[in-house]
Design a protein around this motif. Structure first.
Motif, short mmCIF file in Angstrom:
data_model
loop_
_atom_site.label_atom_id
_atom_site.label_comp_id
_atom_site.label_asym_id
_atom_site.label_seq_id
_atom_site.Cartn_x
_atom_site.Cartn_y
_atom_site.Cartn_z
N ALA A 193 51.89 -1.99 20.04
CA ALA A 193 51.83 -0.74 20.47
C ALA A 193 53.05 -0.02 20.39
N GLU A 194 53.16 1.11 19.30
CA GLU A 194 54.51 1.54 18.90
C GLU A 194 54.93 2.75 19.70
N ASN A 195 54.36 3.27 20.74
CA ASN A 195 54.84 4.49 21.42
C ASN A 195 56.22 4.74 21.55
N PHE A 196 56.79 3.84 22.39
CA PHE A 196 58.21 4.01 22.58
C PHE A 196 59.21 4.02 21.44
N PHE A 197 58.72 3.09 20.51
CA PHE A 197 59.48 2.80 19.23
C PHE A 197 59.58 4.04 18.35
N GLN A 198 58.51 4.85 18.34
CA GLN A 198 58.27 6.03 17.78
C GLN A 198 58.51 7.37 18.49
N GLY A 199 59.41 7.25 19.75
CA GLY A 199 59.81 8.39 20.35
C GLY A 199 58.69 9.05 21.24
N ARG A 200 57.65 8.18 21.42
CA ARG A 200 56.68 8.63 22.50
C ARG A 200 56.51 7.67 23.68
N PRO A 201 57.22 8.14 24.72
CA PRO A 201 57.62 7.37 26.02
C PRO A 201 56.69 7.37 26.83
N ASP A 202 55.06 7.19 26.49
CA ASP A 202 54.23 7.20 27.46
C ASP A 202 53.70 6.03 27.78
N LEU A 203 54.16 5.40 28.92
CA LEU A 203 53.66 4.05 29.41
C LEU A 203 52.30 4.11 29.66
N PRO A 204 51.82 4.86 30.27
CA PRO A 204 50.04 4.74 30.60
C PRO A 204 49.54 4.36 29.34
N ASP A 205 49.69 5.38 28.20
CA ASP A 205 49.00 5.29 27.10
C ASP A 205 49.29 3.94 26.26
N THR A 206 50.39 3.37 26.21
CA THR A 206 50.85 2.28 26.00
C THR A 206 50.18 1.01 26.42
N ILE A 207 50.16 1.11 27.86
CA ILE A 207 49.31 0.03 28.51
C ILE A 207 47.67 0.23 27.97
N ARG A 208 47.24 1.46 27.91
CA ARG A 208 45.64 1.43 27.42
C ARG A 208 45.75 1.04 26.17
N ARG A 209 46.63 1.05 25.23
CA ARG A 209 46.54 0.44 23.92
C ARG A 209 46.53 -0.94 24.06
N LEU A 210 47.48 -1.68 24.77
CA LEU A 210 47.51 -3.03 24.62
C LEU A 210 46.19 -3.59 25.60
N GLN A 211 45.60 -2.89 26.32
CA GLN A 211 44.54 -3.56 26.89
C GLN A 211 43.44 -3.50 25.76
N ALA A 212 43.28 -2.33 25.15
CA ALA A 212 42.25 -2.21 23.99
C ALA A 212 42.68 -3.20 22.93
N TYR A 213 44.02 -3.48 22.66
CA TYR A 213 44.01 -4.69 21.64
C TYR A 213 43.68 -5.88 22.23
N GLU A 214 43.96 -6.32 23.55
CA GLU A 214 43.43 -7.43 24.30
C GLU A 214 42.04 -7.75 23.90
N GLU A 215 41.17 -6.79 24.21
CA GLU A 215 39.88 -6.64 24.01
C GLU A 215 39.23 -6.93 22.69
N ALA A 216 40.11 -6.30 21.82
CA ALA A 216 39.59 -6.79 20.33
C ALA A 216 40.19 -8.15 20.09
N GLY A 217 40.95 -8.77 20.76
CA GLY A 217 41.05 -10.18 20.55
C GLY A 217 42.45 -10.69 20.26
N ALA A 218 43.40 -9.77 20.43
CA ALA A 218 44.91 -10.01 19.96
C ALA A 218 45.30 -11.08 20.91
N ASP A 219 46.01 -11.98 20.35
CA ASP A 219 46.56 -13.44 20.93
C ASP A 219 47.67 -13.08 21.73
N VAL A 220 48.57 -12.23 21.31
CA VAL A 220 49.82 -11.55 22.10
C VAL A 220 50.03 -10.20 21.81
#
Length: 287
Positions: free
Chosen positions: A160-187
């Motif tokens: 989840a590239e938010n912070f790396f791309q100058g978008r310091p949105d922690l709640p959205d970053t967490i939502r993204r990682l949770q969605a990627y976990e649901e999609a099956g990502a291992d890490v």
């Protein structure tokens, strides 16, 4: 489509890499950018390696994200050949606009000898740097599906590239990682998290191993401190390659501005450099 068949050594590396994420302590996966740095890092006792896209681009005289999939995977193949360690790769955003493109990148990564790879949700467009969540999650799902078709456990890391791309949105970053976990990502991986509390929040919000990026002087946390926050894997991204570039720049400036050569005192001795580049003897039977 018939999938690449893993040779026994690739299967061994894959299982080793997978198991490292399950250990009691976090592990550091440093980031070589060519065969030589892979050999150096292997000789220093690390358990696994992961390539850096930025380091490769800079070594080719390019800005980050300007190398093609073919160049990146050709380089990854030389890194794999230079080390007995598991090697994962920075696969950028998957090299293509469709989920099928991302899946093909995973298959080609496996054919290059890699046992893992990261797929990020960036677009490469300055005006719109991060993909919509649904689109990004679909791409992660395609990467995971392609990985599961292989005959060895290819570790998919979703970034989840938010912070790396100058978008310091922690709640959205967490939502993204949770969605990627649901999609099956291992890490799961959110580079450039700003502090310990953000890292703790990410780790406590997901159920898969979390990778963090270190090497920034602004984030001074040790391996044990990161482990206490819940981190399972630690990478340094392009920090090692930029440190090497920094040494070259400082040495060149000394020559140009002072006319002296004291930088040579920090150089690895010639014989040691040659020794580091000498391949280790193959392990014997049962090793």
């Amino acid at each position: 489509m018939q999938q690449p068949a893993a040779v026994p050594d690739q299967y061994r590396r894959a299982v080793t890499f997978q198991s490292l994420h399950e250990g009691p302590d976090p592990f550091v996966v440093p980031n070589p950018w060519d065969a030589g740095t892979a050999r150096v890092l292997s000789g220093l006792g690390f358990a696994a390696l992961a390539t850096t896209g930025a380091g490769l681009a800079h070594a080719r005289g390019l800005p980050d994200s300007r190398v093609t999939r073919e160049v990146l995977l050709d380089n990854a193949r030389t890194v794999v050949d230079a080390t007995p360690l598991p090697v994962s790769a920075d696969l950028e955003s998957g090299f293509g606009e469709t989920p099928d493109d991302v899946a093909e990148t995973i298959r080609r990564a496996a054919a290059a000898g890699l046992v893992g790879g990261s797929v990020e949700d960036s677009t490469g467009r300055d005006e719109d740097p991060v993909r919509p969540l649904g689109e990004a999650a679909e791409r992660v799902g395609a990467a995971v599906a392609a990985a599961r078709e292989l005959d060895f456990p290819f570790t998919v890391t979703a970034r989840a590239e938010n912070f790396f791309q100058g978008r310091p949105d922690l709640p959205d970053t967490i939502r993204r990682l949770q969605a990627y976990e649901e999609a099956g990502a291992d890490v799961l991986y959110a580079p450039a998290l700003p502090d310990a509390e953000a890292i703790r929040a990410v780790c406590s919000s997901v159920g898969r191993p979390v990778n963090v990026l270190m090497g920034s002087p602004a984030l001074r946390l040790s391996v044990p401190e990161l482990g206490a926050l819940g981190v399972r894997r630690i990478s340094v991204g392009s920090a090692l390659s930029r440190a090497a570039l920094g040494a070259v720049v400082r040495a060149a400036r000394e020559i140009q501005e002072l006319g002296t050569f004291t930088f040579g005192a920090d150089a690895i001795p010639y014989a040691e450099a040659n020794a580091l580049m000498t391949p280790a003897s193959p392990a014997g039977p049962g090793a």
